[in-house]
Design a protein around this motif. Structure first.
Motif, PDB file in Angstrom:
ATOM      1  N   GLU A   8      -4.335  -5.487  -1.246  1.00 51.09           N
ATOM      2  CA  GLU A   8      -4.234  -6.392  -0.085  1.00 51.09           C
ATOM      3  C   GLU A   8      -4.599  -7.821  -0.492  1.00 51.09           C
ATOM      4  OE1 GLU A   8      -6.245  -6.954   4.319  1.00 51.09           O
ATOM      5  OE2 GLU A   8      -6.463  -5.047   3.275  1.00 51.09           O
ATOM      6  N   TRP A   9      -5.655  -7.957  -1.309  1.00 53.36           N
ATOM      7  CA  TRP A   9      -6.064  -9.298  -1.762  1.00 53.36           C
ATOM      8  C   TRP A   9      -4.971  -9.937  -2.614  1.00 53.36           C
ATOM      9  CZ3 TRP A   9      -6.992 -11.098  -6.772  1.00 53.36           C
ATOM     10  CH2 TRP A   9      -7.542 -12.381  -6.837  1.00 53.36           C
TER      11      TRP A   9
ATOM     12  N   GLU B 107       0.825  -1.206   0.000  1.00 51.45           N
ATOM     13  CA  GLU B 107       0.000   0.000   0.000  1.00 51.45           C
ATOM     14  C   GLU B 107       0.860   1.257   0.000  1.00 51.45           C
ATOM     15  OE1 GLU B 107      -0.468  -2.540   2.113  1.00 51.45           O
ATOM     16  OE2 GLU B 107      -2.473  -3.282   1.675  1.00 51.45           O
TER      17      GLU B 107
ATOM     18  N   GLY C  93      -6.297   4.010  -6.335  1.00 55.90           N
ATOM     19  CA  GLY C  93      -7.646   3.436  -6.346  1.00 55.90           C
ATOM     20  C   GLY C  93      -7.641   1.955  -5.991  1.00 55.90           C
ATOM     21  N   LEU C  94      -6.626   1.227  -6.462  1.00 62.95           N
ATOM     22  CA  LEU C  94      -6.532  -0.198  -6.125  1.00 62.95           C
ATOM     23  C   LEU C  94      -6.280  -0.410  -4.640  1.00 62.95           C
ATOM     24  CD1 LEU C  94      -4.475  -1.523  -9.177  1.00 62.95           C
ATOM     25  CD2 LEU C  94      -6.906  -1.850  -8.722  1.00 62.95           C
TER      26      LEU C  94
ATOM     27  N   MET D  75      -7.245   1.657  -2.259  1.00 61.23           N
ATOM     28  CA  MET D  75      -8.470   2.053  -1.543  1.00 61.23           C
ATOM     29  C   MET D  75      -9.573   1.001  -1.656  1.00 61.23           C
ATOM     30  SD  MET D  75      -8.473   6.092  -2.463  1.00 61.23           S
ATOM     31  CE  MET D  75      -9.704   6.628  -1.292  1.00 61.23           C
ATOM     32  N   THR D  76      -9.619   0.245  -2.747  1.00 64.88           N
ATOM     33  CA  THR D  76     -10.657  -0.779  -2.901  1.00 64.88           C
ATOM     34  C   THR D  76     -10.281  -2.102  -2.247  1.00 64.88           C
ATOM     35  OG1 THR D  76      -9.741  -1.414  -5.035  1.00 64.88           O
ATOM     36  CG2 THR D  76     -11.551   0.183  -5.040  1.00 64.88           C
ATOM     37  N   GLY D  77      -9.010  -2.258  -1.863  1.00 59.47           N
ATOM     38  CA  GLY D  77      -8.593  -3.488  -1.206  1.00 59.47           C
ATOM     39  C   GLY D  77      -8.038  -4.528  -2.154  1.00 59.47           C
ATOM     40  N   VAL D  78      -7.920  -4.206  -3.412  1.00 56.45           N
ATOM     41  CA  VAL D  78      -7.413  -5.160  -4.395  1.00 56.45           C
ATOM     42  C   VAL D  78      -5.947  -5.487  -4.114  1.00 56.45           C
ATOM     43  CG1 VAL D  78      -6.907  -5.491  -6.849  1.00 56.45           C
ATOM     44  CG2 VAL D  78      -9.063  -4.478  -6.149  1.00 56.45           C
TER      45      VAL D  78
END
Length: 151
Positions: A50-51, A4, A42-43, A45-48
């Motif tokens: 982390e996934w 992040e 944006g990625l 913030m959306t949690g992508v």
């Protein structure tokens, strides 16, 4: 956490480059750079991110990718075998039963013997093109080429 931070730094750097580009009065390019630099933020913030980070370091996820790859490989192998076979055994038997013999099977076979040639050729008359060769001369050239190749 590190992923992040890296994405946020990349976005900040991209926005800085976009600002410098806009200062040079290249607004279209600056807008495009700003759009690209906002994607990592944006990625995050959306949690992508982390996934993806959790998936990349998970042995279970890699085993799942391996199983998906094996399934894809089996699927493609069966498709290749089907294409190579063309038709199934039942379809082949039905086609063989409905097949009829040719009316004149030797009619379509190529002639293997030497053709009969006339002893003397008639005098060649010049064609309208003015080349002075007849159609039989053209065919004799083709015939010589075919004989040379054994056809």
């Amino acid at each position: 956490m590190i992923a992040e931070t890296v994405c946020a730094a990349v976005s900040a750097a991209g926005l800085g480059i976009a600002a410098i580009t806009a200062y040079r009065k290249r607004f279209l390019r600056a807008t495009r750079i700003a759009a690209y630099s906002l994607v990592p933020l944006g990625l995050v913030m959306t949690g992508v991110v982390e996934w993806v980070a959790d998936t990349a370091f998970s042995p279970t996820a890699w085993a799942g990718f391996g199983v998906l790859g094996a399934a894809w490989l089996l699927f493609m192998t069966t498709r290749a075998v089907e294409r190579r076979r063309g038709v199934t055994g039942k379809e082949r038997k039905a086609a063989k039963a409905s097949r009829t013999e040719a009316i004149a099977p030797a009619a379509s076979a190529p002639s293997l013997g030497q053709g009969v040639r006339p002893a003397a050729r008639p005098a060649a008359s010049p064609r309208a093109g003015g080349s002075g060769t007849s159609a039989s001369d053209d065919f004799s050239d083709i015939e010589a080429i075919l004989k040379k190749h054994g056809i």
